[in-house]
Scaffold this active site. Structure first.
Site, PDB file in Angstrom:
ATOM      1  N   CYS A 126      53.063  -7.249  34.939  1.00 36.33           N
ATOM      2  CA  CYS A 126      54.004  -7.559  33.865  1.00 36.33           C
ATOM      3  C   CYS A 126      55.444  -7.418  34.358  1.00 36.33           C
ATOM      4  CB  CYS A 126      53.760  -6.624  32.698  1.00 36.33           C
ATOM      5  SG  CYS A 126      54.057  -4.910  33.110  1.00 36.33           S
ATOM      6  N   CYS A 155      42.976  -3.716  36.169  1.00 34.23           N
ATOM      7  CA  CYS A 155      43.908  -3.142  35.196  1.00 34.23           C
ATOM      8  C   CYS A 155      45.182  -3.961  35.080  1.00 34.23           C
ATOM      9  CB  CYS A 155      44.197  -1.677  35.484  1.00 34.23           C
ATOM     10  SG  CYS A 155      45.076  -1.373  36.993  1.00 34.23           S
ATOM     11  N   CYS A 193      51.173   2.629  33.518  1.00 30.77           N
ATOM     12  CA  CYS A 193      50.369   1.555  34.119  1.00 30.77           C
ATOM     13  C   CYS A 193      51.157   0.650  35.057  1.00 30.77           C
ATOM     14  CB  CYS A 193      49.674   0.736  33.032  1.00 30.77           C
ATOM     15  SG  CYS A 193      50.788  -0.154  31.962  1.00 30.77           S
ATOM     16  N   ASP A 200      47.655  -4.785  37.408  1.00 30.90           N
ATOM     17  CA  ASP A 200      48.847  -4.526  38.215  1.00 30.90           C
ATOM     18  C   ASP A 200      48.459  -4.309  39.667  1.00 30.90           C
ATOM     19  OD1 ASP A 200      51.277  -4.285  36.531  1.00 30.90           O
ATOM     20  OD2 ASP A 200      50.048  -2.822  35.460  1.00 30.90           O
TER      21      ASP A 200
END
Lengths: 390, 124
Positions: free
Chosen positions: B58, B33, B102, B35
């Site tokens: 991110c 995903c 997320c 992360d």
């Protein structure tokens, strides 16, 4: 701070000459081309000149060019109107797994409304292999829509072969040429293309204009109703300034195509080879042999795309990525997954798309900062220690 | 789209790395995903004396990791346990809605590290 724009697959600056050609159609020549009077006639003349200019770019007849608001509308019109107009011929359509959403979601819309859809896989370079199409096509296939080149990984498709197979089965071939028009030579007659979409703002024209090429005799119709514009194929008063700018930009792009593509190929090769040499654990994506000029796409292992973009941005370098964080969803780009990359690799994607105004110094600058950026992010990444070094 | 504080922590993250003397380690998220947050703590006398992180993700993932390490350094374990993903996001002047789910897992990673520390104490 110096600004280095390397996101020309997203959009391009408007050519000065195209911009200047547009201005009179906002100020003095603001007429509606449907009007009978002098201002109407002036607008009509400008509209038809632009049609000639765009037709020349792809070796079409001017009467085969229908202006739209852009590439997305052209894709929608081609796919939806063709399938609705040819229901008697068959209700099956074929596309590929790496199309732009303007095509994929339009095909999906038709599937939800009773049409049959086949989505062809691509190989690891992002190529739709002609034999794969041959196996999927059937007598009731009415339409095959496969993009000329992909916006994320730059791969150019074997359009002529795909169109030839399509025609063997009596179906019609549409291609989204948004990424290639003005960059690669397109001859709709020689290539056997029945319908083709172009966007103005990808070839140094203004946003809000585009066109659908419809080969004479192709039975496609409207998706917008309410007026006789564009030979009754697209209702709504024409965006004259935008179309004028589009026409001018198309003519300029045609005139400099060979020179520009050689220049862009040289810069992109230097950039890609520099990245591959200086940054370990980097995977180039897309085909290196059949590629849109100026497109560099890679995946860096152990790091995430949005972080790369924001770090580049802090140095004034503007690029894009197919990571989940930049796609606005939780999934990385469907294109990167379709070419077989694992999720974790796809998250580290970077796309640098060069334009005619980029210089060798721009490339040198990116090659100077990018290894540092990736190195710093990898130092911060818990994956680096597990999967490799640097 | 990001607050100035998020960008500041992203560009200059605090407490990146690992600890030789870590006695609690926590990791959440997964590469699929996009992360992963890894946090190491050194606890002495019920106080988080030192903390380091490594994050794949991110800007929001990196900034929240940096922020949580800054928030709990020198704090007691009870104080650290009260920190939530929400308070971390608030300390950064908020996150874009899509990032709340997320990429806002730093407090979870911290809590995993505390849990690991507790488990190690029980064993010894």
């Amino acid at each position: 701070m110096r600004e280095i724009y390397m996101d020309h697959s997203a959009t391009t600056p408007v050519d000065r000459e195209a911009f200047e050609a547009m201005i009179p159609y906002y100020t003095n020549e603001y007429g509606n081309p449907s009007s009978v009077h002098a201002k109407g006639r002036a607008a009509r003349k400008a509209l038809e000149k632009a049609r000639d200019q765009v037709a020349a770019l792809i070796n079409a007849d001017s009467r085969e060019i229908f202006f739209t608001s852009g590439g997305t509308e052209a894709d929608n019109q081609a796919i939806i109107s063709y399938m609705l107009s040819n229901a008697a011929r068959g209700n099956h359509l074929i596309t590929s797994a790496i199309e732009h959403h303007a095509v994929l979601e339009t095909c999906e819309y038709l599937r939800k409304n009773g049409f049959e859809l086949t989505v062809l896989p691509v190989n690891s370079l992002g190529i739709v292999e002609p034999e794969v199409l041959r196996k999927a096509i059937r007598p009731e296939t009415a339409l095959v829509t496969i993009m000329h080149a992909n916006n994320e990984i730059g791969t150019v498709q074997p359009i002529e072969e795909l169109a030839a197979i399509t025609h063997e089965f009596g179906a019609v071939f549409h291609t989204d040429a948004v990424q290639t028009a003005g960059k690669l030579p397109i001859d709709v007659k020689r290539m056997g293309i029945d319908m083709l979409s172009i966007s103005s703002h990808k070839l140094h024209g203004p946003k809000g204009a585009g066109c659908l090429y419809l080969k004479k005799g192709t039975k496609a119709g409207n998706i917008l109703y309410g007026g006789p514009q564009e030979s009754k194929k697209r209702a709504g008063t024409e965006n004259i300034p935008g179309i004028v700018g589009f026409g001018q930009a198309a003519e300029l792009a045609a005139g400099r195509m060979t020179e520009t593509s050689e220049y862009l190929n040289r810069l992109a090769t230097k950039l890609r080879e520099g990245i591959m040499a200086d940054i370990p654990h980097t995977i180039p994506t897309g085909s290196l042999d059949n590629r849109v000029p100026g497109s560099v796409s890679v995946c860096f292992e152990f790091v995430e795309g949005e972080s790369i973009l924001l770090m580049l941005d802090s140095y004034g370098v503007m690029a894009s990525s197919g990571s989940a964080c930049t796609s606005g969803s939780l999934e990385p780009s469907h294109v990167l997954l379709a070419i077989g990359l694992p999720h974790e690799t796809a998250h580290g994607s970077l796309r640098l798309t060069l334009g005619k105004d980029n210089t060798e110094e721009d490339v040198d600058f990116v090659l100077e900062i990018l290894p540092k950026i990736i190195g710093n992010l990898r130092k911060m990444s818990p994956l680096s220690g597990k999967g490799g070094s640097n | 789209m990001y607050s100035q504080k998020v960008m500041e922590h992203f560009m200059n993250p605090r407490n990146v790395g690992s600890l030789d003397e870590a006695n609690g380690v926590g990791e959440v998220g997964n590469a699929v995903c996009g992360d992963i947050m890894h946090i190491e703590i050194e606890v002495e006398d019920n106080i988080i004396q030192d903390i380091k992180f490594k994050t794949f993700g991110c800007a929001a993932a990196i900034a929240t990791s940096s922020m949580v390490t800054e928030m709990v350094k020198g704090k007691t374990l009870e104080e650290a346990e009260r920190i939530t993903n929400r308070t971390v996001a608030e300390a950064l002047d908020g996150l874009p809605p899509i990032k709340m789910h997320c990429s806002n897992l730093a407090a979870d990673a911290l809590h995993e590290a505390i849990k690991d520390y507790m488990a190690r104490q029980e064993k010894s």
